[in-house]
Design an enzyme around this catalytic site. Structure first.
Site, short mmCIF file in Angstrom:
data_model
loop_
_atom_site.label_atom_id
_atom_site.label_comp_id
_atom_site.label_asym_id
_atom_site.label_seq_id
_atom_site.Cartn_x
_atom_site.Cartn_y
_atom_site.Cartn_z
N ASP A 1 28.85 -11.60 -36.26
CA ASP A 1 30.01 -12.37 -36.08
C ASP A 1 30.08 -13.61 -37.22
O ASP A 1 30.41 -14.50 -37.23
CB ASP A 1 30.15 -12.81 -34.85
CG ASP A 1 30.38 -12.10 -33.87
OD1 ASP A 1 31.38 -10.70 -33.95
OD2 ASP A 1 30.28 -12.35 -32.88
N GLY B 1 31.09 -12.89 -40.02
CA GLY B 1 32.32 -12.32 -41.30
C GLY B 1 32.27 -11.66 -42.41
O GLY B 1 32.56 -11.59 -43.51
N LYS B 2 31.48 -10.74 -42.14
CA LYS B 2 31.24 -9.30 -42.92
C LYS B 2 32.50 -8.98 -43.33
O LYS B 2 32.65 -8.66 -44.60
CB LYS B 2 30.07 -8.71 -41.84
CG LYS B 2 29.24 -9.36 -42.38
CD LYS B 2 27.75 -8.19 -41.45
CE LYS B 2 28.34 -7.56 -39.85
NZ LYS B 2 28.23 -8.85 -38.78
N ALA C 1 31.04 -3.17 -32.66
CA ALA C 1 31.58 -4.52 -33.79
C ALA C 1 33.12 -4.96 -33.90
O ALA C 1 33.64 -4.11 -33.12
CB ALA C 1 31.25 -4.00 -35.50
N GLY C 2 32.64 -5.82 -34.25
CA GLY C 2 34.14 -5.97 -34.48
C GLY C 2 34.47 -7.13 -35.68
O GLY C 2 34.04 -8.34 -35.95
N HIS C 3 35.04 -6.66 -36.35
CA HIS C 3 35.44 -6.62 -38.20
C HIS C 3 36.83 -7.43 -38.04
O HIS C 3 37.55 -6.60 -38.74
CB HIS C 3 34.95 -6.04 -39.15
CG HIS C 3 33.39 -5.67 -39.24
ND1 HIS C 3 32.96 -4.45 -39.51
CD2 HIS C 3 32.59 -6.48 -38.56
CE1 HIS C 3 31.76 -4.82 -39.37
NE2 HIS C 3 31.13 -5.88 -39.00
N GLN D 1 27.26 -6.15 -36.48
CA GLN D 1 25.72 -7.22 -35.28
C GLN D 1 25.15 -8.04 -36.47
O GLN D 1 25.26 -7.79 -38.23
CB GLN D 1 24.87 -6.40 -34.92
CG GLN D 1 25.42 -5.68 -34.14
CD GLN D 1 26.36 -4.08 -34.05
OE1 GLN D 1 25.94 -3.53 -34.47
NE2 GLN D 1 27.56 -4.02 -33.54
N THR E 1 34.87 -8.31 -26.77
CA THR E 1 35.16 -8.80 -25.44
C THR E 1 35.89 -10.01 -25.22
O THR E 1 36.07 -10.08 -24.08
CB THR E 1 33.86 -9.22 -25.13
OG1 THR E 1 33.60 -9.84 -25.72
CG2 THR E 1 32.87 -7.98 -24.89
N GLY E 2 36.22 -11.08 -26.17
CA GLY E 2 37.29 -11.82 -26.37
C GLY E 2 36.27 -12.91 -25.31
O GLY E 2 36.87 -14.21 -25.66
N PRO F 1 34.01 -16.20 -24.98
CA PRO F 1 32.90 -18.07 -25.86
C PRO F 1 32.30 -16.83 -26.11
O PRO F 1 31.15 -16.77 -25.56
CB PRO F 1 33.18 -18.56 -24.64
CG PRO F 1 33.41 -18.08 -23.44
CD PRO F 1 33.95 -16.58 -23.50
N ARG F 2 32.06 -17.93 -27.58
CA ARG F 2 31.07 -17.47 -28.74
C ARG F 2 29.95 -18.87 -28.06
O ARG F 2 30.64 -19.55 -28.03
CB ARG F 2 30.78 -17.06 -30.32
CG ARG F 2 31.31 -15.80 -30.09
CD ARG F 2 31.50 -15.75 -32.05
NE ARG F 2 32.28 -14.36 -32.24
CZ ARG F 2 33.47 -14.01 -32.95
NH1 ARG F 2 33.57 -14.92 -33.53
NH2 ARG F 2 33.94 -13.10 -33.26
N LEU G 1 32.49 -22.45 -43.91
CA LEU G 1 32.40 -24.00 -44.69
C LEU G 1 33.07 -24.73 -44.17
O LEU G 1 32.73 -25.75 -43.97
CB LEU G 1 32.51 -23.71 -46.23
CG LEU G 1 31.22 -24.89 -46.28
CD1 LEU G 1 29.52 -25.24 -46.27
CD2 LEU G 1 31.79 -25.04 -48.43
P1 IMP Z 1 25.13 -3.71 -26.91
O1 IMP Z 1 25.67 -3.74 -28.78
O2 IMP Z 1 27.00 -3.35 -26.77
O3 IMP Z 1 24.09 -3.06 -26.22
O4 IMP Z 1 24.62 -5.16 -26.98
C1 IMP Z 1 23.66 -6.07 -26.60
C2 IMP Z 1 23.84 -7.50 -27.92
O5 IMP Z 1 23.92 -7.27 -28.63
C3 IMP Z 1 24.36 -8.09 -26.74
O6 IMP Z 1 23.93 -9.51 -26.26
C4 IMP Z 1 26.07 -8.57 -27.44
O7 IMP Z 1 26.88 -9.71 -27.48
C5 IMP Z 1 25.58 -8.27 -28.67
N1 IMP Z 1 26.34 -7.91 -30.02
C6 IMP Z 1 26.59 -6.39 -29.80
N2 IMP Z 1 27.56 -5.57 -31.30
C7 IMP Z 1 27.93 -7.37 -31.34
C8 IMP Z 1 28.81 -8.10 -32.38
O8 IMP Z 1 29.28 -7.28 -33.64
N3 IMP Z 1 28.52 -9.42 -32.86
C9 IMP Z 1 27.72 -10.03 -31.33
N4 IMP Z 1 27.08 -10.03 -31.06
C10 IMP Z 1 27.50 -8.09 -31.09
#
Ligand code: IMP
Length: 427
Positions: A13, A15-16, A39-41, A223, A300-301, A303-304, A331
């Site tokens: 996350d 900002g790729k 992943a969510g870009h 990731q 997943t929505g 909170p980080r 920044l």
């Molecule tokens: P999985 O990849 O769904 O098996 O999750 C394993 C770990 O990687 C968990 O802590 C997830 O929250 C984290 N994770 C997986 N994909 C991402 C991503 O795109 N961004 C941030 N964390 C991620």
């Protein structure tokens, strides 16, 4: 023209998507090389705001060949939805190709992800529940089903029947869950096969041609380094390598062909899911950063978790990735912060250490040692030249550069393509 790998330097996350979207303007090919729809870009450009899970962020430049590489695990349902959504927004996806060697996420992978997380009870990993771990486990265990299997429905049926024998034994005997239906999965995947077949190609051939023609190729990571199965906070990580080395494997381009390696880092840390994070802020400063930066997971929505910039982890990440430069994102999130902290070393059992320990038990005990720098307390979202940044912001960037031992080539000060300060060439 070079081959450029772009990877996340922290826990994902960073900002790729934004950086790839910007650099893709000059690229010929963009390849997603690892992960899956975990992943969510997020990309914001002239066409709108998009949340991509599988499609490379180069898709918005119609001249760019976009490749979903062999290192990605593909949930066909999610990919179909994503392609259709892009088409509805007027984005052309005829330049998308899928590696015939990429593995598929199957419905039983999603079920297993859920059941395995439940069985971990208090020690759940906090996965995205997208079936990613079970899909990569099947790949390594030689029980996977690949994109090329969608091109031969008879073979797909045979392979599925064989795999389901072991999966259904697992569901019924170990988890006390009902078996999954062969007929249902087979007919569902035959429909995906019809939709996806035109995209499925031998992408190694295509990439070989691009490299031979000296085209510009971007390897787009997912990731971040600290989730790597080897070097991350194991077992609290993901199941494929988000590193530059993973880029070579997951795209089918040899390491010797990769010319430039760009790591993306936020100017603070975030993490979703469980596991150690030495600089985590459990106070109102963390809450303030989360609110200002809208730090909630794209997929997943959730909170980080928020923390100060961890230069120990970042230095480690620069080394294992062999980065040639770094892009700092967000920044501007610090525009109203009176003071900023950077973690320069850890205190582990009373000893100062400057390395990132392998053991999560040790990482949990690491106390961050901070250096404090003044904030700049003015907006910087309009700034486009480094020299025009407030001196405190310049010093913050330069200090990070010194501590991680790698040049900063870009600093982002807002979500749009234009809000970028170029310090040095990336390529
Ligand atoms: P999985 O990849 O769904 O098996 O999750 C394993 C770990 O990687 C968990 O802590 C997830 O929250 C984290 N994770 C997986 N994909 C991402 C991503 O795109 N961004 C941030 N964390 C991620």
């Amino acid at each position: 023209m070079p081959v450029l790998a772009i990877v996340g330097g922290q826990w994902g996350d960073e900002g790729k998507g934004k950086v790839v979207d910007q650099l893709a303007e000059t690229a010929d090919v963009v390849v997603r090389f690892s992960g899956g729809d975990n992943a969510g870009h997020t990309v914001i450009n002239h066409l709108g705001e998009f949340k991509l899970h599988l499609v490379p962020a180069g898709i918005f430049s119609s001249r760019v060949l976009c490749v979903i590489g062999n290192g990605v695990v593909i949930n066909p349902a999610v990919l179909k939805q994503e392609i259709e959504g892009l088409n509805r927004s007027g984005v052309d996806t005829s330049n998308l190709v899928i590696s015939d060697r990429a593995h598929l996420v199957m419905p039983y992978h999603l079920l297993l992800d859920e059941l395995e997380e439940k069985s971990r009870a208090g020690k759940a990993l906090g996965t995205t529940k997208r079936g990613i771990g079970p899909a990569f486990a099947d790949k390594t265990n030689r029980l996977g089903i690949r994109a090329c299997d969608l091109l031969d429905k008879a073979a797909l049926g045979e392979r599925l029947a064989m795999v389901l024998e072991s999966k259904n034994t697992l569901f019924t005997s170990v988890y006390g869950a009902p078996p999954v239906s062969y007929e249902q999965i087979y007919s569902e995947y035959c429909a995906y096969a019809d939709f996806l077949a035109p995209f499925i190609k031998d992408t190694v051939v295509l990439l070989g041609q691009a490299v031979a023609k000296k085209q510009m190729v971007i390897l787009e990571g997912a990731q971040g380094a600290l989730l790597d199965p080897d070097f991350g906070t194991y077992p609290y990580g993901t199941s494929s390598s988000p590193l530059t080395a993973g880029g070579a494997l997951g795209a089918g381009i040899a390491p010797s062909r990769i010319d430039k390696l760009l790591g993306i880092f936020k100017v603070y840390c975030t993490r979703v899911g469980n596991g150690p994070m030495p600089t985590e802020l459990m106070d109102e400063t963390g809450d303030a950063i989360r609110d200002i930066a809208h730090e909630f997971g794209t997929t997943t929505g959730r909170p980080r978790r928020i923390g100060w910039f961890d230069a120990v982890a970042a230095r480690f990440s620069c080394f294992i990735n062999g980065l040639t430069s770094v892009a700092l994102t967000r920044l501007d999130v610090f525009d109203t912060m009176p003071a900023l902290k950077i973690c320069t070393s850890y205190d582990l059992n009373g000893q100062r250490i400057d390395y990132f320990p392998a053991s999560v038990a040790d990482l949990e005990k690491c106390q961050p040692v901070y250096e404090e720098l003044p904030g700049w307390d003015k907006p910087i979202t309009h700034v486009r030249n480094f020299a025009d940044l407030p001196i405190e912001a310049q010093r913050y960037v330069r200090r990070i550069e010194e501590l991680i031992g790698c040049d900063v080539s870009m600093a982002c000060c807002g979500p749009s393509r234009e809000q970028v300060i170029q310090l040095k060439p990336v390529i």
